[in-house]
Design a protein around this motif. Structure first.
Motif, PDB file in Angstrom:
ATOM      1  N   ASP A 294       1.351  -1.232  -0.579  1.00 32.19           N
ATOM      2  CA  ASP A 294      -0.450  -0.075  -0.172  1.00 32.19           C
ATOM      3  C   ASP A 294       0.787   1.064  -0.231  1.00 32.19           C
ATOM      4  O   ASP A 294       0.292   2.170  -0.808  1.00 32.19           O
ATOM      5  CB  ASP A 294      -0.984   0.367   1.137  1.00 32.19           C
ATOM      6  N   VAL A 295       1.867   1.541   1.135  1.00 32.89           N
ATOM      7  CA  VAL A 295       2.396   2.699   0.886  1.00 32.89           C
ATOM      8  C   VAL A 295       3.585   2.606   0.196  1.00 32.89           C
ATOM      9  O   VAL A 295       3.919   4.334  -0.030  1.00 32.89           O
ATOM     10  CB  VAL A 295       3.250   2.389   2.600  1.00 32.89           C
ATOM     11  N   PHE A 296       3.953   1.490  -1.163  1.00 30.81           N
ATOM     12  CA  PHE A 296       5.211   1.645  -1.276  1.00 30.81           C
ATOM     13  C   PHE A 296       4.624   2.203  -2.780  1.00 30.81           C
ATOM     14  O   PHE A 296       5.482   1.962  -4.243  1.00 30.81           O
ATOM     15  CB  PHE A 296       6.544   0.721  -1.066  1.00 30.81           C
ATOM     16  N   ALA A 297       3.276   1.160  -3.473  1.00 36.82           N
ATOM     17  CA  ALA A 297       3.094   1.186  -5.170  1.00 36.82           C
ATOM     18  C   ALA A 297       1.376   1.485  -5.610  1.00 36.82           C
ATOM     19  O   ALA A 297       1.219   2.202  -6.417  1.00 36.82           O
ATOM     20  CB  ALA A 297       3.350  -0.224  -4.894  1.00 36.82           C
ATOM     21  N   TRP A 298       0.834   0.890  -4.195  1.00 36.87           N
ATOM     22  CA  TRP A 298      -0.278   1.491  -4.825  1.00 36.87           C
ATOM     23  C   TRP A 298      -1.112   2.640  -3.982  1.00 36.87           C
ATOM     24  O   TRP A 298      -1.850   2.722  -3.174  1.00 36.87           O
ATOM     25  CB  TRP A 298      -1.169   0.451  -3.732  1.00 36.87           C
ATOM     26  N   PHE A 299       0.039   3.797  -4.172  1.00 38.15           N
ATOM     27  CA  PHE A 299      -0.762   4.856  -3.350  1.00 38.15           C
ATOM     28  C   PHE A 299      -1.942   5.040  -5.073  1.00 38.15           C
ATOM     29  O   PHE A 299      -1.846   5.439  -6.158  1.00 38.15           O
ATOM     30  CB  PHE A 299       0.276   6.275  -3.149  1.00 38.15           C
ATOM     31  N   GLY A 300      -3.031   6.401  -4.381  1.00 35.60           N
ATOM     32  CA  GLY A 300      -3.694   5.997  -4.939  1.00 35.60           C
ATOM     33  C   GLY A 300      -5.003   5.231  -5.802  1.00 35.60           C
ATOM     34  O   GLY A 300      -5.453   5.006  -6.212  1.00 35.60           O
ATOM     35  N   GLY A 301      -4.322   3.653  -5.045  1.00 33.59           N
ATOM     36  CA  GLY A 301      -5.044   2.605  -5.038  1.00 33.59           C
ATOM     37  C   GLY A 301      -4.724   1.805  -5.773  1.00 33.59           C
ATOM     38  O   GLY A 301      -3.019   2.290  -6.491  1.00 33.59           O
ATOM     39  N   ALA A 302      -5.343  -0.092  -6.000  1.00 33.06           N
ATOM     40  CA  ALA A 302      -3.891  -0.172  -7.258  1.00 33.06           C
ATOM     41  C   ALA A 302      -4.548   0.087  -8.916  1.00 33.06           C
ATOM     42  O   ALA A 302      -4.280   1.122  -9.054  1.00 33.06           O
ATOM     43  CB  ALA A 302      -4.922  -1.954  -7.211  1.00 33.06           C
ATOM     44  N   GLY A 303      -2.645   0.170  -9.258  1.00 32.00           N
ATOM     45  CA  GLY A 303      -1.885   0.531  -9.681  1.00 32.00           C
ATOM     46  C   GLY A 303      -1.476   1.741  -9.950  1.00 32.00           C
ATOM     47  O   GLY A 303      -0.743   2.411 -10.916  1.00 32.00           O
ATOM     48  N   VAL A 364       7.237  -1.870  -6.781  1.00 28.64           N
ATOM     49  CA  VAL A 364       7.312  -3.027  -5.652  1.00 28.64           C
ATOM     50  C   VAL A 364       9.127  -3.214  -5.483  1.00 28.64           C
ATOM     51  O   VAL A 364       9.412  -4.283  -4.226  1.00 28.64           O
ATOM     52  CB  VAL A 364       6.584  -4.289  -5.767  1.00 28.64           C
ATOM     53  N   ALA A 365       9.048  -3.720  -6.883  1.00 29.95           N
ATOM     54  CA  ALA A 365      10.691  -3.894  -7.013  1.00 29.95           C
ATOM     55  C   ALA A 365      11.341  -2.931  -6.196  1.00 29.95           C
ATOM     56  O   ALA A 365      12.824  -3.610  -5.451  1.00 29.95           O
ATOM     57  CB  ALA A 365      11.069  -4.197  -8.249  1.00 29.95           C
ATOM     58  N   PHE A 366      11.640  -1.898  -6.369  1.00 24.30           N
ATOM     59  CA  PHE A 366      12.461  -1.035  -6.401  1.00 24.30           C
ATOM     60  C   PHE A 366      12.115  -1.210  -4.817  1.00 24.30           C
ATOM     61  O   PHE A 366      13.297  -0.885  -3.994  1.00 24.30           O
ATOM     62  CB  PHE A 366      12.360   0.718  -6.878  1.00 24.30           C
ATOM     63  N   ALA A 403      11.664   6.642   4.467  1.00 27.85           N
ATOM     64  CA  ALA A 403      10.131   6.350   3.794  1.00 27.85           C
ATOM     65  C   ALA A 403       9.914   7.731   2.824  1.00 27.85           C
ATOM     66  O   ALA A 403       8.398   6.735   1.738  1.00 27.85           O
ATOM     67  CB  ALA A 403       9.212   5.983   4.189  1.00 27.85           C
ATOM     68  N   ILE A 404       9.603   8.928   3.374  1.00 28.46           N
ATOM     69  CA  ILE A 404       9.250   9.747   2.095  1.00 28.46           C
ATOM     70  C   ILE A 404      10.229  10.221   1.443  1.00 28.46           C
ATOM     71  O   ILE A 404       9.800  10.097   0.175  1.00 28.46           O
ATOM     72  CB  ILE A 404       9.699  10.989   3.107  1.00 28.46           C
ATOM     73  N   VAL A 405      11.006   9.857   1.173  1.00 30.73           N
ATOM     74  CA  VAL A 405      12.387  10.080  -0.257  1.00 30.73           C
ATOM     75  C   VAL A 405      11.871   8.722  -0.950  1.00 30.73           C
ATOM     76  O   VAL A 405      11.570   8.951  -2.119  1.00 30.73           O
ATOM     77  CB  VAL A 405      13.422  10.196   0.112  1.00 30.73           C
ATOM     78  N   LEU A 406      11.679   7.819  -0.473  1.00 30.46           N
ATOM     79  CA  LEU A 406      11.648   6.667  -1.151  1.00 30.46           C
ATOM     80  C   LEU A 406       9.962   6.368  -1.750  1.00 30.46           C
ATOM     81  O   LEU A 406       9.634   6.422  -3.529  1.00 30.46           O
ATOM     82  CB  LEU A 406      11.427   4.823  -0.159  1.00 30.46           C
ATOM     83  N   SER A 407       8.582   7.184  -0.657  1.00 31.42           N
ATOM     84  CA  SER A 407       7.554   7.350  -2.113  1.00 31.42           C
ATOM     85  C   SER A 407       7.718   8.467  -2.658  1.00 31.42           C
ATOM     86  O   SER A 407       6.815   7.848  -3.650  1.00 31.42           O
ATOM     87  CB  SER A 407       6.937   7.366  -0.597  1.00 31.42           C
ATOM     88  N   ILE A 408       8.117   9.177  -2.954  1.00 32.00           N
ATOM     89  CA  ILE A 408       8.695  10.328  -3.459  1.00 32.00           C
ATOM     90  C   ILE A 408       8.974  10.166  -5.122  1.00 32.00           C
ATOM     91  O   ILE A 408       8.867  10.234  -6.570  1.00 32.00           O
ATOM     92  CB  ILE A 408       9.184  11.691  -2.817  1.00 32.00           C
ATOM     93  N   VAL A 409      10.042   9.194  -4.679  1.00 30.12           N
ATOM     94  CA  VAL A 409      10.670   8.495  -5.848  1.00 30.12           C
ATOM     95  C   VAL A 409      10.162   8.075  -6.593  1.00 30.12           C
ATOM     96  O   VAL A 409       9.593   7.987  -7.936  1.00 30.12           O
ATOM     97  CB  VAL A 409      11.869   7.633  -5.566  1.00 30.12           C
ATOM     98  N   ASN A 410       9.435   6.462  -5.839  1.00 29.24           N
ATOM     99  CA  ASN A 410       8.393   5.924  -6.782  1.00 29.24           C
ATOM    100  C   ASN A 410       7.021   5.890  -7.219  1.00 29.24           C
ATOM    101  O   ASN A 410       6.593   5.859  -8.634  1.00 29.24           O
ATOM    102  CB  ASN A 410       7.966   4.856  -5.494  1.00 29.24           C
TER     103      ASN A 410
END
Length: 442
Positions: A294-303, A364-366, A403-410
């Motif tokens: 949820d926190v690293f890939a599915w922001f805004g929902g799945a996809g 997810v991979a990153f 985690a903030i940096v990682l989520s922004i990069v993602n």
């Protein structure tokens, strides 16, 4: 592209439909969902305790920490009534949801499920006294009431219900001619089925202990549950579940709903173990858990469709697409993706198949390898699914700024993946449906 979509429609969609209609799996999913208040309350207790501890140790706010000590003590009590009883409460919810799905007596089924679970865990507990370990017989091992005993709750809660429901449907019950209040009549109707189910589960556990010398719950933990949870930490497993969720959603099926029995049984168990470890001051044992998706890939929902909304607002020149994106922006910030999924649509739209599947896989991979390398804390706190991106990862990783940096990069990576397809969709729509059509006054 059309061949891929056709193949998925022919082979994957029927399987997903069948899985989504299995009543046992639906009940299992609903049981996990029904415990969300318990999960959130226990996680909030961990957040409060971690915040006070960080303020005391890292910032030197000793007076603040002293003043907040009553709140910390309350959080400890909340923990004891939530996460420390997770499997126990899950067994109760599972019996209720199974009876709801199969149209049986819900209260009786819940009681049978809890009783079956309690029968199946160890009645020997180990306690420490002045540094020595003492074994106490005829006492529940309270650790198995937490997520440690989750698989035991699933298996024996289901077995107990199955036996109870079979007897109930066969009308194996005491016949009474006297008119009684409904509650008493329902209790008498469930009396024999419940007794048969509970004694049957007791017999199964007795025979198992007689043959192996072990309690079924202990054996299940070491033989099935721990290997499955560890298997869920594999890179291939994480990528496979991400892929399946995206494919199911592409066909309009709630991929998280279809696969929630797998997601929750494996990765939610790992997440709850992380939460328990942090609460006890230990290192989280698992790198990838349920909330990591949820926190690293599915922001805004799945996809990761929030980035599709932003890509449309930034790069699309079509007023109709931009209108849908504007409507979908606010829900997307709170991880509700249905407006854009069905409004654009993304569902069954071959133009968006590749980014819809690839963007979460890349994220997810990153994130997986960044977590493996220890560059960011693993998720160790459950946060509500509607928590906005950036804030959600920060809280879930226990106030880790990385985690903030990682989520922004993602999010940037996902935006770059969505961007060319948004432009391609513009060109395709322009060819098939000129803008003048959408500007017609009605």
């Amino acid at each position: 592209m059309n061949r891929i979509v056709r193949w998925l429609e022919d082979y994957v969609l029927p399987l997903a439909n069948r899985i989504g209609q299995v009543r046992w799996l639906v009940a299992l999913r609903d049981a996990f969902v029904s415990l969300m208040p318990i999960t959130m309350a226990g996680s909030l207790a961990v957040l409060i305790k971690s915040l006070v501890h960080a303020a005391d140790v890292n910032l030197g706010w000793h007076t603040f920490a002293f003043a907040m000590q009553p709140l910390v003590n309350i959080s400890n009590l909340v923990w004891r009534g939530t996460f420390s009883l997770f499997a126990f409460l899950f067994a109760l919810a599972l019996g209720y949801q199974l009876a709801k799905s199969f149209e049986g007596n819900r209260l009786a089924a819940a009681i049978v499920s809890v009783s079956s679970f309690a029968i199946s865990i160890a009645s020997v507990a180990t306690v420490k006294f002045h540094g020595d370990s003492l074994t106490v017989k005829n006492a529940f091992d309270i650790s198995q009431f937490s997520t440690t005993g989750l698989f035991t709750a699933i298996i024996f809660g289901s077995i107990g219900f199955a036996i109870y429901f079979a007897c109930y449907k066969a009308r194996v019950m005491i016949r009474l001619t006297a008119n009684m209040p409904h509650a008493e009549q329902a209790a008498f109707d469930s009396l024999l089925p419940a007794m048969i189910a509970i004694f049957s589960v007791g017999g199964i556990n007795y025979i198992f202990q007689l043959l192996t010398g072990k309690y079924f719950g202990d054996w299940l933990l070491t033989t099935i549950q721990l290997p499955l949870v560890k298997w869920g930490q594999g890179f291939g497993t994480v990528m496979l579940i991400t892929l399946l969720v995206q494919i199911f959603w592409f066909f309009g099926l709630n991929g998280l709903g279809v696969l929630s029995p797998i997601l929750d049984s494996i990765w939610l168990t790992a997440q709850n173990n992380n939460i328990t470890a942090i609460r006890n001051g230990h290192v989280p044992p698992y790198v990838w858990v349920r909330g990591s998706f949820d926190v690293f890939a599915w922001f805004g929902g799945a996809g990761g469709t929030l980035m599709l909304v932003i890509a449309i607002l930034m790069f699309s020149k079509r007023s109709d697409y931009r209108t849908i994106a504007k409507i979908s922006l606010a829900p997307g910030i709170f991880n509700i993706g249905e407006p854009i999924l069905f409004g654009l649509p993304v569902v069954l739209n071959p133009v968006y198949l590749i980014p819809f599947v690839v963007a979460p896989l890349v994220n997810v991979a990153f994130s997986y390898w960044v977590s493996i390398m220890g560059l960011v804390n693993p998720v160790q706190v459950a946060v509500p699914s509607i928590m906005p991106p950036i804030i959600g990862p920060f809280l879930a990783c226990n106030y880790d700024w990385r985690a903030i940096v990682l989520s922004i990069v993602n999010m940037i990576v996902a935006l770059l993946i969505w961007m060319p397809f948004v432009k391609a969709a513009d060109e395709i729509a322009e060819t098939n449906h000129p803008k003048t059509f959408f500007n017609t006054q009605f």
